[in-house]
Design an enzyme around this catalytic site. Structure first.
Site, mmCIF file in Angstrom:
data_model
loop_
_atom_site.group_PDB
_atom_site.id
_atom_site.type_symbol
_atom_site.label_atom_id
_atom_site.label_comp_id
_atom_site.label_asym_id
_atom_site.label_seq_id
_atom_site.Cartn_x
_atom_site.Cartn_y
_atom_site.Cartn_z
ATOM 1 N N SER A 1 0.804 -1.218 0.000
ATOM 2 C CA SER A 1 0.000 0.000 0.000
ATOM 3 C C SER A 1 0.838 1.269 0.000
ATOM 4 O O SER A 1 0.402 2.301 -0.528
ATOM 5 C CB SER A 1 -0.937 0.001 1.207
ATOM 6 O OG SER A 1 -0.200 -0.171 2.408
ATOM 7 N N ASP B 1 -6.352 7.319 8.138
ATOM 8 C CA ASP B 1 -6.587 6.034 8.786
ATOM 9 C C ASP B 1 -5.628 5.778 9.944
ATOM 10 O O ASP B 1 -5.652 4.710 10.553
ATOM 11 C CB ASP B 1 -6.499 4.895 7.765
ATOM 12 C CG ASP B 1 -5.126 4.763 7.114
ATOM 13 O OD1 ASP B 1 -4.206 5.533 7.486
ATOM 14 O OD2 ASP B 1 -4.976 3.906 6.227
ATOM 15 N N HIS C 1 -1.476 4.639 7.400
ATOM 16 C CA HIS C 1 -0.708 4.969 6.205
ATOM 17 C C HIS C 1 -0.242 6.425 6.264
ATOM 18 O O HIS C 1 -0.873 7.243 6.930
ATOM 19 C CB HIS C 1 -1.541 4.723 4.943
ATOM 20 C CG HIS C 1 -1.834 3.267 4.727
ATOM 21 N ND1 HIS C 1 -3.016 2.684 5.138
ATOM 22 C CD2 HIS C 1 -1.095 2.278 4.169
ATOM 23 C CE1 HIS C 1 -2.983 1.391 4.835
ATOM 24 N NE2 HIS C 1 -1.835 1.126 4.257
#
Length: 360
Positions: free
Chosen positions: A83, A248, A251
């Site tokens: 990610s 979040d 990240h």
């Protein structure tokens, strides 16, 4: 744990990866039950209900340089990994690490850069086999340089480190054999995630650094370069979590990705021969120099933004590497150039981002 001890652990993991060793994991069997319980608790708090999202940033950067040399095609940059390589956590394409690196590379090279991103949010190192196949699918368009960011999910999912490094080493070898330069951003420091509580925080930090050091050995031995991404979730994140973490709380934010990209860009440029030759020599004042690769890997894992690249093939303690602490450069943030309008739709020419070469 001392630098020498970390070097020995990293060497054992890398050797196990090379010779097919297994192993229970990075923190040992005695702590597995505790870690699993803490991981499940932390996962309930990470994310805040935000669905995974990574903006699509593929396209051409530095379009204004296209006419400088009609015979010179754009440089090709491919992002692989998880990610963080995909850019999850930000909303605009220009905020992703791939876009930042493509914009910066175009400005330094004064040449367009074509960005391709095959990274997958949630990926572990065993997904690199698939990603490399995608990156090399068109043999007429082999990437000039590939940037891999991987490892965090290996730690949280308890993938044995030998297996993790084996997949990464194989990916680097395949890309280098195909003719691409490879830069690996090693496993970030997961011990700085706010929602991770003790004792998992200490264990996560130790596991992250052990894996990062082993990744460095495996990468350098296959002809790639590494940059320590302790910065990604490292001291600056720990000091400024509200600024450097995304919505979040796991990240990176746009500023966090910019911090990581600034650390990686000089190594990408150096791999392509775009950095001044005098900067390739070790600078004693910055504590740069030649070390056995395992020692260099251990030091890099403890210091964010440190580069390790192959130097001499052998020495009294095995292969040697060059440890570099490159200066960071602020990156231009641009979106990919829009596709040209089709002939049937006349209109004004597309507006493209203006990139300025930044010297530092």
């Amino acid at each position: 744990m001392s630098s020498l001890s970390r070097a020995r652990v990293a060497r054992r993991i890398a050797a196990g990866a090379a010779y097919g060793g297994g192993g229970i994991g990075l923190v040992g069997a005695a702590t597995v039950g505790l870690v699993l319980a803490e991981v499940q608790l932390a996962k309930r708090h990470v994310g805040n209900g935000h669905a995974p999202y990574a903006p699509r940033a593929e396209g051409l950067y530095g379009y204004d340089y296209a006419g400088a040399d009609p015979d010179e095609p754009p440089l090709r940059l491919t992002m692989l990994g998880d990610s963080t390589a995909a850019g999850q956590g930000v909303r605009r394409a220009r905020q992703t690490p791939g876009a930042l690196l493509a914009s910066g590379l175009a400005a330094v090279a004064e040449r367009p850069v074509e960005l391709c991103n095959v990274a997958l949010p949630g990926a572990q190192s065993d997904d690199l086999d698939r990603q490399v196949a995608l990156a090399l699918a068109d043999t007429s368009r082999i990437p000039d340089v590939c940037v891999i960011m991987i490892g965090a999910n290996d730690v949280t999912h308890r993938m044995p480190p030998t297996r993790s490094v084996r997949h990464l080493s194989s990916a680097v070898r395949r890309l280098r054999t195909a003719g691409a330069e490879v830069v690996v951003g090693t496993c970030p420091d997961l011990g700085t995630v706010e929602q991770v509580q003790q004792p998992l925080r200490w264990l996560a930090r130790r596991a992250s650094r052990q894996l990062a050091a082993a990744q460095t050995i495996g990468t350098v031995e296959q002809g790639g370069r590494t940059v320590s991404l302790g910065d990604l979730l490292g001291p600056e994140f720990e000091a400024n979590p509200r600024e450097l973490f995304g919505p979040d709380n796991y990240h990176p934010s746009a500023e966090g990705y910019a911090t990581a990209a600034m650390a990686v860009l000089p190594t990408v440029c150096a791999a392509l021969g775009l950095w001044p030759a005098e900067e390739e020599r070790p600078d004693v004042s910055r504590r740069e120099g030649f070390l056995p690769v395992a020692r260099a890997a251990a030091e890099a894992a403890s210091e964010p933004g440190t580069e390790v690249t192959a130097a001499m093939p052998t020495g009294p303690r095995g292969p040697w590497a060059l440890l570099k602490r490159r200066r960071r450069h602020r990156l231009p943030a641009t979106d990919p150039a829009p596709a040209p309008a089709p002939p049937s739709s006349p209109g004004p020419p597309p507006q493209t981002p203006l990139l300025k070469r930044r010297r530092g």
